[in-house]
Design a protein around this motif. Sequence first.
Motif, PDB file in Angstrom:
ATOM      1  N   LYS A  68     -10.182   7.481  -3.157  1.00 24.56           N
ATOM      2  CA  LYS A  68      -9.038   7.439  -2.051  1.00 24.56           C
ATOM      3  C   LYS A  68      -9.281   6.244  -1.586  1.00 24.56           C
ATOM      4  O   LYS A  68      -8.139   5.531  -1.237  1.00 24.56           O
ATOM      5  CB  LYS A  68      -9.703   8.687  -0.978  1.00 24.56           C
ATOM      6  CG  LYS A  68      -8.803   8.629   0.273  1.00 24.56           C
ATOM      7  CD  LYS A  68      -7.698   9.268   0.372  1.00 24.56           C
ATOM      8  CE  LYS A  68      -6.967   9.330   1.835  1.00 24.56           C
ATOM      9  NZ  LYS A  68      -5.650   8.489   1.578  1.00 24.56           N
ATOM     10  N   LYS A  69     -10.428   5.471  -1.262  1.00 22.20           N
ATOM     11  CA  LYS A  69     -10.436   4.187  -0.505  1.00 22.20           C
ATOM     12  C   LYS A  69      -9.864   3.074  -1.433  1.00 22.20           C
ATOM     13  O   LYS A  69      -9.085   2.555  -0.801  1.00 22.20           O
ATOM     14  CB  LYS A  69     -11.897   3.903  -0.248  1.00 22.20           C
ATOM     15  CG  LYS A  69     -11.703   2.459   0.502  1.00 22.20           C
ATOM     16  CD  LYS A  69     -13.417   2.127   0.558  1.00 22.20           C
ATOM     17  CE  LYS A  69     -13.673   0.765   1.477  1.00 22.20           C
ATOM     18  NZ  LYS A  69     -14.959   0.333   1.434  1.00 22.20           N
ATOM     19  N   TYR A  71      -7.511   3.794  -3.691  1.00 19.29           N
ATOM     20  CA  TYR A  71      -5.930   4.040  -3.767  1.00 19.29           C
ATOM     21  C   TYR A  71      -5.235   3.436  -2.415  1.00 19.29           C
ATOM     22  O   TYR A  71      -4.190   2.911  -2.560  1.00 19.29           O
ATOM     23  CB  TYR A  71      -5.429   5.650  -3.736  1.00 19.29           C
ATOM     24  CG  TYR A  71      -4.325   5.968  -4.249  1.00 19.29           C
ATOM     25  CD1 TYR A  71      -3.547   5.907  -5.326  1.00 19.29           C
ATOM     26  CD2 TYR A  71      -3.446   6.378  -2.946  1.00 19.29           C
ATOM     27  CE1 TYR A  71      -2.370   5.795  -5.353  1.00 19.29           C
ATOM     28  CE2 TYR A  71      -1.944   6.435  -3.386  1.00 19.29           C
ATOM     29  CZ  TYR A  71      -1.624   6.156  -4.246  1.00 19.29           C
ATOM     30  OH  TYR A  71      -0.148   6.459  -4.365  1.00 19.29           O
ATOM     31  N   ASP A  72      -5.779   3.585  -1.263  1.00 21.47           N
ATOM     32  CA  ASP A  72      -5.647   3.121   0.056  1.00 21.47           C
ATOM     33  C   ASP A  72      -5.331   1.589  -0.141  1.00 21.47           C
ATOM     34  O   ASP A  72      -4.292   0.935   0.334  1.00 21.47           O
ATOM     35  CB  ASP A  72      -6.319   3.472   1.106  1.00 21.47           C
ATOM     36  CG  ASP A  72      -6.454   5.038   1.549  1.00 21.47           C
ATOM     37  OD1 ASP A  72      -5.427   5.720   1.096  1.00 21.47           O
ATOM     38  OD2 ASP A  72      -7.310   5.465   2.287  1.00 21.47           O
ATOM     39  N   GLN A  73      -6.253   0.904  -0.635  1.00 19.88           N
ATOM     40  CA  GLN A  73      -6.298  -0.647  -0.975  1.00 19.88           C
ATOM     41  C   GLN A  73      -5.053  -0.904  -2.006  1.00 19.88           C
ATOM     42  O   GLN A  73      -4.387  -1.924  -1.632  1.00 19.88           O
ATOM     43  CB  GLN A  73      -7.374  -1.198  -1.516  1.00 19.88           C
ATOM     44  CG  GLN A  73      -8.508  -0.999  -0.561  1.00 19.88           C
ATOM     45  CD  GLN A  73      -9.854  -1.733  -1.030  1.00 19.88           C
ATOM     46  OE1 GLN A  73     -10.764  -0.754  -1.366  1.00 19.88           O
ATOM     47  NE2 GLN A  73     -10.151  -2.894  -1.211  1.00 19.88           N
ATOM     48  N   TYR A  74      -4.793   0.039  -3.021  1.00 13.49           N
ATOM     49  CA  TYR A  74      -3.721  -0.310  -3.930  1.00 13.49           C
ATOM     50  C   TYR A  74      -2.421  -0.152  -3.157  1.00 13.49           C
ATOM     51  O   TYR A  74      -1.446  -1.231  -3.251  1.00 13.49           O
ATOM     52  CB  TYR A  74      -3.995   0.669  -5.000  1.00 13.49           C
ATOM     53  CG  TYR A  74      -2.897   0.932  -5.926  1.00 13.49           C
ATOM     54  CD1 TYR A  74      -2.643   0.099  -6.990  1.00 13.49           C
ATOM     55  CD2 TYR A  74      -2.082   1.918  -5.983  1.00 13.49           C
ATOM     56  CE1 TYR A  74      -1.657   0.114  -8.154  1.00 13.49           C
ATOM     57  CE2 TYR A  74      -0.907   2.031  -7.110  1.00 13.49           C
ATOM     58  CZ  TYR A  74      -0.972   1.128  -8.005  1.00 13.49           C
ATOM     59  OH  TYR A  74       0.008   1.398  -8.993  1.00 13.49           O
ATOM     60  N   VAL A  75      -2.354   0.737  -2.335  1.00 12.93           N
ATOM     61  CA  VAL A  75      -0.922   0.997  -1.509  1.00 12.93           C
ATOM     62  C   VAL A  75      -0.797  -0.178  -0.515  1.00 12.93           C
ATOM     63  O   VAL A  75       0.117  -0.990  -0.468  1.00 12.93           O
ATOM     64  CB  VAL A  75      -0.895   2.372  -1.004  1.00 12.93           C
ATOM     65  CG1 VAL A  75       0.062   2.344   0.244  1.00 12.93           C
ATOM     66  CG2 VAL A  75      -1.035   3.581  -1.834  1.00 12.93           C
ATOM     67  N   ALA A  76      -1.962  -0.372   0.105  1.00 13.59           N
ATOM     68  CA  ALA A  76      -1.892  -1.416   0.921  1.00 13.59           C
ATOM     69  C   ALA A  76      -1.713  -2.986   0.470  1.00 13.59           C
ATOM     70  O   ALA A  76      -1.037  -3.940   0.934  1.00 13.59           O
ATOM     71  CB  ALA A  76      -3.215  -1.934   1.913  1.00 13.59           C
ATOM     72  N   LYS A 146       2.862   6.030  -0.862  1.00 12.31           N
ATOM     73  CA  LYS A 146       2.710   6.845   0.046  1.00 12.31           C
ATOM     74  C   LYS A 146       2.546   8.278  -0.595  1.00 12.31           C
ATOM     75  O   LYS A 146       1.712   9.238  -0.293  1.00 12.31           O
ATOM     76  CB  LYS A 146       3.772   6.695   1.124  1.00 12.31           C
ATOM     77  CG  LYS A 146       3.220   7.314   2.328  1.00 12.31           C
ATOM     78  CD  LYS A 146       4.415   6.811   3.448  1.00 12.31           C
ATOM     79  CE  LYS A 146       4.070   7.580   4.771  1.00 12.31           C
ATOM     80  NZ  LYS A 146       5.290   7.519   5.506  1.00 12.31           N
ATOM     81  N   LEU A 193      -5.523  12.025  -2.641  1.00 12.58           N
ATOM     82  CA  LEU A 193      -5.221  10.618  -2.471  1.00 12.58           C
ATOM     83  C   LEU A 193      -4.020  10.251  -1.496  1.00 12.58           C
ATOM     84  O   LEU A 193      -3.991   9.151  -0.909  1.00 12.58           O
ATOM     85  CB  LEU A 193      -5.065   9.885  -3.733  1.00 12.58           C
ATOM     86  CG  LEU A 193      -6.087   9.801  -4.811  1.00 12.58           C
ATOM     87  CD1 LEU A 193      -5.658   9.011  -6.096  1.00 12.58           C
ATOM     88  CD2 LEU A 193      -7.344   9.500  -4.215  1.00 12.58           C
ATOM     89  N   ALA A 194      -2.887  11.057  -1.590  1.00 11.20           N
ATOM     90  CA  ALA A 194      -1.729  10.619  -0.764  1.00 11.20           C
ATOM     91  C   ALA A 194      -1.080  11.762   0.102  1.00 11.20           C
ATOM     92  O   ALA A 194      -1.670  12.980  -0.133  1.00 11.20           O
ATOM     93  CB  ALA A 194      -0.583  10.301  -1.951  1.00 11.20           C
ATOM     94  N   GLU A 195      -0.255  11.576   0.792  1.00 17.05           N
ATOM     95  CA  GLU A 195       0.204  12.730   1.846  1.00 17.05           C
ATOM     96  C   GLU A 195       1.004  13.765   1.099  1.00 17.05           C
ATOM     97  O   GLU A 195       1.208  14.666   1.680  1.00 17.05           O
ATOM     98  CB  GLU A 195       0.754  12.018   3.102  1.00 17.05           C
ATOM     99  CG  GLU A 195       2.105  11.488   2.752  1.00 17.05           C
ATOM    100  CD  GLU A 195       2.572  11.332   4.239  1.00 17.05           C
ATOM    101  OE1 GLU A 195       2.182  11.068   5.273  1.00 17.05           O
ATOM    102  OE2 GLU A 195       4.198  11.190   4.190  1.00 17.05           O
TER     103      GLU A 195
END
Lengths: 582, 582
Positions: A68-69, A71-76, A146, A193-195
């Motif tokens: 998850k972390k 993936y968040d970095q990937y999105v960011a 997202k 991972l995503a909303e």
Amino acid sequence: MQFVLHEVLDAAATLQGAGIDIDIDTIDGVIEGAGDFCARVVAPLNTVGDRDGCRLVGDTVVTPPGFKKAYDQYVAGGWPAVDCDVEHGGGGMPSTVGSVIKEMLASANPSWTLYTSLSAGAYRCLNANASEALKRRYLPNLASGKWTGTMCLTEPHCGTDLGLLTTRAVPADDGSYRISGTKMFITSGEHDLAENIVHLVLARTPDSPKGTRGISLFVVPKRTIDSAGTPGDRNGVYCDSIENKMGLHGSATCVLRFDNAVGHLVGEVNKGLAAMFVMMNGARLGTGVQALGMNEVANQKALTYARERIQSRAPESRRTPNQAADPIIDQPDVRRMLLTQKSWSGGSRLFLYWLALQVDLRKSSADPSVREYAEDMLSLLTPVAKAFVSDRAVDSASLGMQVHGGAGYIADYGAEQTFRDTRILPIYEGTNGVQSHDLLQRKVLSDGGRRFKQFVEMVSGYAQTLDGRQEMDLFRVALITLAGEIDTLVTDLARWAQDDDCRVGTSAVDFLNLVGYYVLAYFWARAADTVLQLGDQATDFHRQQLAIARFYFDKLLPDTFSLLVRARSDTRILMDDAAIAF
Amino acid sequence: MQFVLHEVLDAAATLQGAGIDIDIDTIDGVIEGAGDFCARVVAPLNTVGDRDGCRLVGDTVVTPPGFKKAYDQYVAGGWPAVDCDVEHGGGGMPSTVGSVIKEMLASANPSWTLYTSLSAGAYRCLNANASEALKRRYLPNLASGKWTGTMCLTEPHCGTDLGLLTTRAVPADDGSYRISGTKMFITSGEHDLAENIVHLVLARTPDSPKGTRGISLFVVPKRTIDSAGTPGDRNGVYCDSIENKMGLHGSATCVLRFDNAVGHLVGEVNKGLAAMFVMMNGARLGTGVQALGMNEVANQKALTYARERIQSRAPESRRTPNQAADPIIDQPDVRRMLLTQKSWSGGSRLFLYWLALQVDLRKSSADPSVREYAEDMLSLLTPVAKAFVSDRAVDSASLGMQVHGGAGYIADYGAEQTFRDTRILPIYEGTNGVQSHDLLQRKVLSDGGRRFKQFVEMVSGYAQTLDGRQEMDLFRVALITLAGEIDTLVTDLARWAQDDDCRVGTSAVDFLNLVGYYVLAYFWARAADTVLQLGDQATDFHRQQLAIARFYFDKLLPDTFSLLVRARSDTRILMDDAAIAF
């Protein structure tokens, strides 16, 4: 990667010629950034993903620690949007650059990467087929990462044969539909991972025709979306179980139960299969790129091990003349394995990046003949990119294990994980048998060989330009000879298939492999040519590429001698029912 | 099995000719009893063995649930002793019958079977090399299965190259030795199935010469044995860890630490490697038999699935003309996969049972020329039995997965377990690369091709007897043609190898595969011949064997066209250091 893009394929100039605003430095910047992200964030999670796997807890799938972390970095970092359209918040980069990034992600961590890779397909499918309202609702969130996407085709009783599917879509008063049925083998069907998750679902409306002509495409979100575009309650989509698989443990493969789930029609009623094939063809090319990345990493691991493992004297003991044993990389048979891997990975890269350029040309070129040619090459060669490249990646991962000896069979070195993870590639997105049938029946025989001749003429035209350059004779002669043999074969197969319904199925796999060897021969010849033209400017890296090209023509291309015979094998012997009586 | 033994190879008469008291009914009785035991007791534990695996608890390995009970039944049934000598309490059955049983055990449960299979090797190794006192102490307990055996060669820094091993053996005052060192990849090195474990360990005595000439063989029990032959305290042998492997989870693969463990010399000091090779050669043949069993079960599973899975219309839709879809077994490409599996399993069975007969002839024949011929064939063809048969088993297990489509990648159907379990076979007991080198260098070139010519002359002599039988032309012509091509190749390789140290390593793997295809062609021709001679007496089963033989010659044997070219590939291209610079 840079050798292939800039030196062999001249990608930036090709893209510029199609009106795409890109240059070499921009491409290199993105590649280097992506490489850094993959090495730093994604690759370190590959082992834990395999070891811990996914768990179904309550109504969601818990992904492995760290996923998850990352993936968040990937999105960011804006990575999901790199090759999405600017109007949806994307970076507007060409597909070619997107393919390079996908290769690196697959090398780093194929399980984690699967959470990202279907989003791009869903994005493209909706972008090509959905109404403006649906595009506004979904595309920016898919582009940003997202939300993620899925592709829901397979049901327990139907995979290859989608005409059998039974998932129902009943119209509601508000113009939406209520979807009910069970889908299986849904990659990333549920996760944390995503909303939200955007399911693209094939289903039948009431009174639709039987078979594939009665299939429609629907978009069904995991959480229903209000008029402001915000996800709310869970929709009627339930993950009943996740599969216990040979590999890709970090990727959730879900059985999804749709129970009166709210969905919206994408495109026209009963035209769902054609719409979905936009996504499917992308996924098939994507499988080739995944295979390339996994082939590459299998080779890198094996190469490291072969340099470090000291065992037995090598025949010429060149490196350590005073020692009891040498690094196994100096054993001829270990070289054979390593160079076979390099032939497949390097050759696949040349082929797939060239195909990715065709994707960009098809989309962006102002010249209709360029667009048409690109479309022809993509439709012809997508099954080769999917099947040949994935079969060779499995071979390569297996060779990677073999180079490791006993260490290859235990978890500590990662070679066996790469092999297990790779083994799905010849199965999913249409088995390689299905790809072979698609190539021979629908892409070669169906148009009287028109598209195929186009490709062969391009290769032979290129080969003729090499005439008189003795250093290229090895490559030129093989390309010309093989073209003649394949041409004769196609003519024979076309004639035989006219009154033998089993002919295509009997010959298809051997034919696809033959074409695969031929395609890679063309690209390795171009790579060798590029190096030889450099003369004294060639670096050690360039000389390596030339050496691999020579190895490919000397040791691997002779496999075509068998394939040419096998492809003509006797349908009646194969289909003799006596053979399967027990 | 009965077709191969009784109809093609005439095993009972061959064994009787060597003075072995056996008949067809006895063989069939043992086979049927073993089949029942495997189906009822051993096979049901295959899935749980994979799922639960082994655990190291304190100083022992806990095997999966049910393994111990099944092992007790195996011992109680007298199965370990079936082919041990009567004087040690064995059944005195020929190796040929033992091989049939081993094949069935490997089909049923390869992990469980590994606990039994090294005991037979340890038995034979001690029987051939140990003192009478050691034989009395160990052989009856190994024959009964009360104790099990291991083979301790590999150390962390040495596998293929045993000359590097460092385990020490220091003489004690009482004539025994104290063994110290670390051994790894020790199959069944620790477990809870038997009251004692008999380790055969390679180690160096003080001041022994460097390399392979300074290696001695020791027998080291897990529990020390008192003068009455009863196991007492734990000896200095400790299982420090067990490997986390790709497959064979139910088989404990141990790191063993020997710390002043009491051992006894087997045979002479510094002659340990030759003594161990009695066991190693048996293990290599045994790996072939394992591979055969796993190939067979992979095919059986795929065949069941292909008959039951309804998907798409088959080209001729012969079975279910009024349905929307047919069983996939009627798809030509699925037939190709199934018949490829059947070609490998049936051909391997013919080959390996014939080799097993040679083991019996070598041991029992009164005729020295028969014994010598058998020894020649065994030394020549053991690497082919190990490498070719195991590579084909991996191919077959992979095809088995592919026939299953998506179901092949998930645990539920067992296809992926068979594939994972099979993948070790090309690695252990000497990698297939090592086998290939052994074949070309030590077995073919070293004696000027004498043994190899013997085999080729036998095959060609057989082929000539087919002259004039048109129905056998397909087989006869291929066998004669191939013999000529291989003969030319061997002559060329011998000449080239004289001044090219890398030649053997460059050509060995392709050469071994070529020989493997040729060997199986010979045996499939004999099987076809057997069926055709039956005329009207041939049953459906016989017609199946003929159909598979034809498929083998039509679709698979053409691979030799490539191998003949590949085996001549350019050493300088392969060994170009530029190719591995990165």
